[in-house]
Design an enzyme around this catalytic site. Structure first.
Site, mmCIF file in Angstrom:
data_model
loop_
_atom_site.group_PDB
_atom_site.id
_atom_site.type_symbol
_atom_site.label_atom_id
_atom_site.label_comp_id
_atom_site.label_asym_id
_atom_site.label_seq_id
_atom_site.Cartn_x
_atom_site.Cartn_y
_atom_site.Cartn_z
ATOM 1 N N HIS A 62 0.837 -1.203 0.000
ATOM 2 C CA HIS A 62 0.000 0.000 0.000
ATOM 3 C C HIS A 62 0.872 1.253 0.000
ATOM 4 O O HIS A 62 0.692 2.160 -0.826
ATOM 5 C CB HIS A 62 -0.909 -0.034 1.231
ATOM 6 C CG HIS A 62 -1.768 1.186 1.405
ATOM 7 N ND1 HIS A 62 -3.134 1.153 1.291
ATOM 8 C CD2 HIS A 62 -1.454 2.473 1.719
ATOM 9 C CE1 HIS A 62 -3.630 2.363 1.517
ATOM 10 N NE2 HIS A 62 -2.623 3.179 1.785
ATOM 11 N N GLU A 63 1.827 1.299 0.913
ATOM 12 C CA GLU A 63 2.680 2.481 1.011
ATOM 13 C C GLU A 63 3.678 2.565 -0.141
ATOM 14 O O GLU A 63 4.050 3.655 -0.571
ATOM 15 C CB GLU A 63 3.408 2.483 2.362
ATOM 16 C CG GLU A 63 2.484 2.599 3.556
ATOM 17 C CD GLU A 63 1.534 3.788 3.452
ATOM 18 O OE1 GLU A 63 1.937 4.855 2.935
ATOM 19 O OE2 GLU A 63 0.372 3.648 3.867
ATOM 20 N N HIS A 86 1.978 4.367 -2.917
ATOM 21 C CA HIS A 86 2.022 5.821 -2.717
ATOM 22 C C HIS A 86 3.393 6.372 -3.122
ATOM 23 O O HIS A 86 3.483 7.377 -3.841
ATOM 24 C CB HIS A 86 1.780 6.161 -1.245
ATOM 25 C CG HIS A 86 0.361 6.040 -0.792
ATOM 26 N ND1 HIS A 86 -0.700 6.581 -1.475
ATOM 27 C CD2 HIS A 86 -0.172 5.443 0.314
ATOM 28 C CE1 HIS A 86 -1.827 6.330 -0.831
ATOM 29 N NE2 HIS A 86 -1.532 5.641 0.256
#
Length: 275
Positions: free
Chosen positions: A61-62, A65
């Site tokens: 997820h990160e 980003h």
């Protein structure tokens, strides 16, 4: 005097997965095999499988980003180590890793976790700014879809029976594994839904923030540290929580993930609460 951001040099190993992530991934794979084969204490196997699977998803997820930020112009994310999938590089490992794992174990909900810092001075487009925030929860959506594939194509056939003790008995091929996989998919769905809620401090709020006026953006940022706390309290203390879980289970139904398998998987994960 106008400040001009200075690009930093991208480290040569910027995209090499960190040993920490490789270790987490290895435990996830091994515990998955142990759960499949019912090796040792299967409840401990399920615990390791779900927790490390959740940690892998936090890292991805990160990473999404950070990668979107890198492509959009912020090369400093490489210098900070965000592209190496190392959860220890997040802005606050305690809030980013420990707290989400505790909430998963105790509450069975995919709490938004790690945080990477994007230098928005390098991002020259509102669309790019919104996409940087959106790719994180979209990663959870992709993971939820991937984890649901076995159920959609007819695998995960677990037979349930009520035992004389009042407990639910499992039968079929590798039932504990399928229950654990259902629970892990459920966590991805909860994380996806939560992160798209337009609340300050969550990805959903960050998606719409670039389109606000500067005054509204400043007010939005002031509420960002408290937005999720208020949402979390609302989920557990008001009808909003009922609506949230109804939506999550409805999505699970669309993906052919049996609700009973989810509940059993989460219960198996709490190995300390049963024999």
């Amino acid at each position: 005097m106008t400040y001009e951001p200075v690009y930093t040099r991208t480290p040569r190993n910027a995209f090499v997965p960190s040993p920490v992530f490789v270790g987490i991934l290895a435990v996830f794979v091994v515990s998955g095999w142990m759960t499949w084969a019912r090796f040792g204490n299967v409840r401990v196997d399920v615990f390791l499988f779900i927790v490390t699977g959740w940690l892998v998803s936090l890292c991805l997820h990160e990473y999404a980003h950070a990668l979107a930020g890198f492509v959009s112009g912020d090369k400093t994310v490489a210098e900070r180590g965000y592209l190496r999938l190392n959860p220890l590089k997040y802005t606050n490992p305690l809030l980013s890793i420990v707290l989400p794992v505790v909430v998963v174990v105790l509450g069975g909900i995919g709490l938004p976790g790690g945080a990477v810092w994007i230098d928005h001075r390098y991002i020259n487009s509102k669309v790019k700014d919104s996409l940087i925030s959106a790719v994180g929860p979209l990663t959870n959506v992709v993971l939820a879809l991937l984890l649901s594939v076995p159920f959609l194509i007819g695998f995960g056939d677990v037979h349930l029976a009520l035992l004389p003790t009042g407990e639910v008995g499992l039968s079929g091929a590798h039932p504990q594994f399928w229950c654990a996989l259902a629970a892990l998919a459920f966590l991805q769905i909860t994380a996806s839904v939560l992160n798209f809620i337009p609340v300050p401090g969550l990805d959903g709020g960050s998606i719409i923030a670039p389109w606000m006026s500067p005054a509204y953006q400043r007010a939005w940022s002031l509420f960002a540290p408290y937005g999720f706390i208020l949402l979390f309290l609302a989920l557990w203390q008001t009808r909003l929580g009922d609506w949230f879980f109804q939506a999550v289970y409805w999505i699970g139904d669309l993906l052919s993930i049996d609700r009973t398998l989810i509940q059993i998987g989460l219960e198996l994960m709490r190995f300390w609460s049963g024999s």
